[in-house]
Write an enzyme that holds these catalytic residues in place. Structure first.
Site, short mmCIF file in Angstrom:
data_model
loop_
_atom_site.label_atom_id
_atom_site.label_comp_id
_atom_site.label_asym_id
_atom_site.label_seq_id
_atom_site.Cartn_x
_atom_site.Cartn_y
_atom_site.Cartn_z
N HIS A 72 3.01 -4.98 1.64
CA HIS A 72 3.49 -4.40 0.38
C HIS A 72 4.92 -4.85 0.07
CE1 HIS A 72 4.11 -1.32 -2.75
NE2 HIS A 72 2.80 -1.14 -2.73
N GLU B 239 -0.11 -7.98 -3.38
CA GLU B 239 -0.79 -7.54 -2.17
C GLU B 239 -2.10 -8.30 -1.97
OE1 GLU B 239 -0.72 -2.90 -2.32
OE2 GLU B 239 0.07 -3.70 -4.18
#
Ligand SMILES: *[C@@H]1O[C@H](CO)[C@@H](O)[C@H](O)[C@H]1NC(C)=O
Ligand SMILES: *[C@@H]1O[C@H](CO)[C@@H](O)[C@H](O)[C@H]1NC(C)=O
Ligand SMILES: *[C@@H]1O[C@H](CO)[C@@H](O)[C@H](O)[C@H]1NC(C)=O
Ligand SMILES: *[C@@H]1O[C@H](CO)[C@@H](O)[C@H](O)[C@H]1NC(C)=O
Ligand SMILES: *[C@@H]1O[C@H](CO)[C@@H](O)[C@H](O)[C@H]1NC(C)=O
Ligand SMILES: *[C@@H]1O[C@H](CO)[C@@H](O)[C@H](O)[C@H]1NC(C)=O
Ligand SMILES: *[C@@H]1O[C@H](CO)[C@@H](O)[C@H](O)[C@H]1NC(C)=O
Ligand SMILES: *[C@@H]1O[C@H](CO)[C@@H](O)[C@H](O)[C@H]1NC(C)=O
Ligand SMILES: *[C@@H]1O[C@H](CO)[C@@H](O)[C@H](O)[C@H]1NC(C)=O
Length: 392
Positions: free
Chosen positions: A193, A352
Site C-alpha cells: 500500500h 496496489e
C-alpha cells in the site's frame, strides 16, 4: 503441496540469508532498515512491514524520496489517521462487504472498521499493517519480515503465517509475499500500500500528482462498486476516452477532472480514482509476468522518474488521494523550500497489485482458489517488481 513441506521450504529460503550475514547492521536511529542496489535505496520498518522511504535520482541527478511515510518508526503507531502508509494490508486487503463471508456453508463475521462499521477494510481495526512484524533476515540488499496471525484474530478463522521479502537489484524494487494457512480455511489477499509522488513533493508547479501520467495497458475493465466502494458484483467497461480509460493510451491522472463523470467515480461525492482495474492478459497466451510487459506505468515529467510495475496479480487498485486534505505531514527528505510541508488533496497516488477485491463474496467470479486457503492448499504467493528509469 502439504503444509509441512511448505514450511520447510519457507525456512530454507530464509535460513541461508541469516547464516550468510548474522552481523548486518540493524535499524538506524529512526528505527528504519536500509537495503539498496545500484540506482535505488529503500528504508523499511517492522510496523506493517512498511516501506518508509524510496530514493531515486531524478533527471537532474537530485535524489528524490518518492513514497509517503513518517520520519521515524515510532510515529507509525501514534499517528491518529493511520493512512496505511506503505504497509502490507492483511490478512485480507481492501473491503469485505458487511464484514461477512461464507466458507463451506459457515458464515464468519469479522471486525468492521469503516463506514460506521458497515464493512471491514484492510483486515480490520488491528489488521497486519497495525502490527510490528519480526525481522527474520536483513542483508545489504534484502529484508524479510514475518508475522504469525492467530486463529480468531479480527474474527478470521485459522492461523496464518506470512513472510514478506523485499529485495533491491539495479534500479528495481522487488517483493515476494508468501502466506500459509496452517489450521483452517481462511481468506487471504495481500498487497503493498505505498503512496507515490514521483516528484518527492518538490515540483514547483504543483504539490499534487495530477500531472503524473498513468498507463494500465491490460485494464479495459474495472470492478463496479456502490457508493461506499463495496463491489456490487458488476464488471464495468472502461470505454475508450472515458474517465477510467487508462488502457488505450497513457493519460495524466488529472486529465479528466473537468468531466462530469469524475464526480462519484471514487465513492459518494468523491472526484478522482479509487478503483480496482482488472488485468486481462489472457489473449496473449501463456506469459511470464517478469518479462512480458508491465501491468502499469507511472511517470512524471518534472522529475523524469518512471516506474514500470510488473506483477503476477490479476487486478490493480488506483487511489488518487482525493481523501487527503493537508492533515498528513511529508517527510524531512521531501518537499520544497517555502511550501507547506503537508500532503495536499491529490498529492499522491496509491497503486496496489492484488487480486479481484472482495471475491470471497462473489463466488460467481470463480476465484475461490486465489482467495481461500486451508492447510491442504498451496501457499498464497504474490510477486511484483517495480522497475525505475529516468526520462530526459
Ligand atoms: C544519487 O547520486 C549520488 C551522486 O552520484 C549517489 O551518491 C547516490 O547514491 C545516488 N542515489 C541513488 C539512490 O542511487
Ligand atoms: C517522528 O516523526 C513524526 C512524524 O514525522 C514527527 O512528528 C516526530 O517529531 C518525530 N519524532 C522524533 C523523535 O523524531
Ligand atoms: C513497534 O515498533 C515501534 C518502532 O520500533 C515501537 O515504537 C513500538 O513500541 C512497537 N510496538 C509494539 C507493540 O511492540
Ligand atoms: C450481514 O451481517 C449480519 C451479521 O452481522 C448477518 O446476519 C447478515 O446475514 C449479513 N447480511 C448479508 C446480506 O450478508
Ligand atoms: C554482510 O555485512 C557486511 C558488513 O556490514 C557487508 O559488507 C556485506 O556486504 C554483507 N553481506 C551481504 C551478503 O549482505
Ligand atoms: C479524458 O482525457 C483524455 C486525454 O486528454 C481525452 O482524450 C478524453 O477525451 C477525456 N475524456 C473525458 C470524458 O473527458
Ligand atoms: C498539469 O495538470 C493540469 C490539471 O490536470 C493541467 O491543466 C496542466 O495542463 C498540466 N500541465 C502539464 C505541464 O501537463
Ligand atoms: C461534497 O464535497 C464537497 C467538497 O468536495 C463539499 O463542499 C460538499 O459539502 C459535499 N457534499 C455532500 C452532500 O457531502
Ligand atoms: C482531514 O482528513 C482527516 C483524516 O481523514 C480527518 O480526520 C480530518 O477531519 C479532515 N480535516 C478536514 C478539515 O476535513
Amino acid at each position: 503441496m502439504k503444509l509441512s513441506i511448505l514450511l520447510s521450504m519457507a525456512a530454507a529460503a530464509v535460513a541461508p540469508a541469516l547464516a550468510q550475514n548474522a552481523s548486518t547492521p540493524g535499524p538506524d536511529k529512526d528505527g528504519k532498515y536500509e537495503i539498496s542496489a545500484e540506482g535505488i535505496r529503500g528504508l523499511f520498518i517492522p510496523y506493517g512491514a512498511s516501506i518508509t522511504n524510496l530514493f531515486i535520482n531524478d533527471t537532474h541527478g537530485i535524489e528524490r524520496d518518492i513514497v509517503l511515510g513518517f520520519d521515524n518508526a515510532s510515529y507509525y503507531e501514534i499517528d491518529p489517521v493511520h493512512p496505511h502508509f506503505g504497509g502490507v494490508p492483511g490478512r485480507y486487503a481492501n473491503r469485505i462487504k458487511n464484514s461477512t463471508f461464507v466458507i463451506d456453508g459457515v458464515e464468519y463475521k469479522v471486525t468492521p472498521n469503516e463506514n460506521n462499521l458497515q464493512d471491514t477494510l484492510h483486515g480490520g481495526p488491528d489488521g497486519w499493517d497495525y502490527r510490528n512484524f519480526t525481522v527474520v533476515s536483513h542483508t545489504t540488499d534484502s529484508i524479510t519480515f514475518s508475522i504469525v496471525d492467530p486463529d480468531g484474530k479480527e474474527g478470521f478463522p485459522g492461523e496464518v503465517i506470512s513472510y514478506i521479502t523485499y529485495t533491491m537489484t539495479k534500479n528495481t524494487w522487488s517483493f515476494k509475499m508468501v502466506a500459509l494457512s496452517t489450521t483452517k480455511k481462511t481468506p487471504i489477499m495481500l498487497s503493498s500500500h505505498a503512496y507515490w509522488n514521483l516528484d518527492g513533493f518538490a515540483n514547483p508547479d504543483t504539490p499534487t500528482a495530477l500531472n503524473h501520467t498513468l498507463h494500465l495497458p491490460y485494464s479495459g475493465q474495472r470492478i463496479g462498486v456502490d457508493n461506499i466502494l463495496i463491489p456490487d458484483g458488476t464488471i464495468l467497461p472502461n470505454e475508450k476516452y472515458s474517465v477510467n480509460d487508462f488502457w488505450s493510451a497513457p493519460k495524466q491522472l488529472g486529465a479528466n477532472h473537468s468531466a462530469p463523470e469524475i464526480l462519484g467515480n471514487c465513492g459518494f461525492n468523491c472526484s478522482g480514482y479509487d478503483n480496482a482495474y482488472l488485468v486481462n492478459r489472457g489473449q496473449n497466451g501463456p506469459y511470464d509476468w517478469r518479462n512480458s510487459g508491465p501491468v502499469a506505468t507511472l511517470a512524471s515529467e518534472f522529475s523524469g522518474i518512471q516506474v514500470d510495475i510488473f506483477s503476477d496479480q490479476d487486478a490493480f487498485q488506483v487511489y488518487s488521494c482525493p481523501g487527503q486534505n493537508g492533515s498528513l505531514p511529508i517527510k524531512s527528505t521531501q518537499g520544497l523550500e517555502g511550501r507547506k510541508r503537508v500532503v495536499e488533496k491529490y498529492g499522491c497516488v496509491v497503486m496496489e497489485v492484488e487480486d479481484w477485491i472482495d471475491a470471497i463474496n462473489h463466488p460467481e467470479w470463480q476465484r475461490e482458489k486465489k482467495h481461500i486457503f486451508g492447510p491442504e492448499d498451496g501457499a498464497y504467493v504474490l510477486e511484483a517488481a517495480y522497475v525505475f528509469s529516468v526520462n530526459k
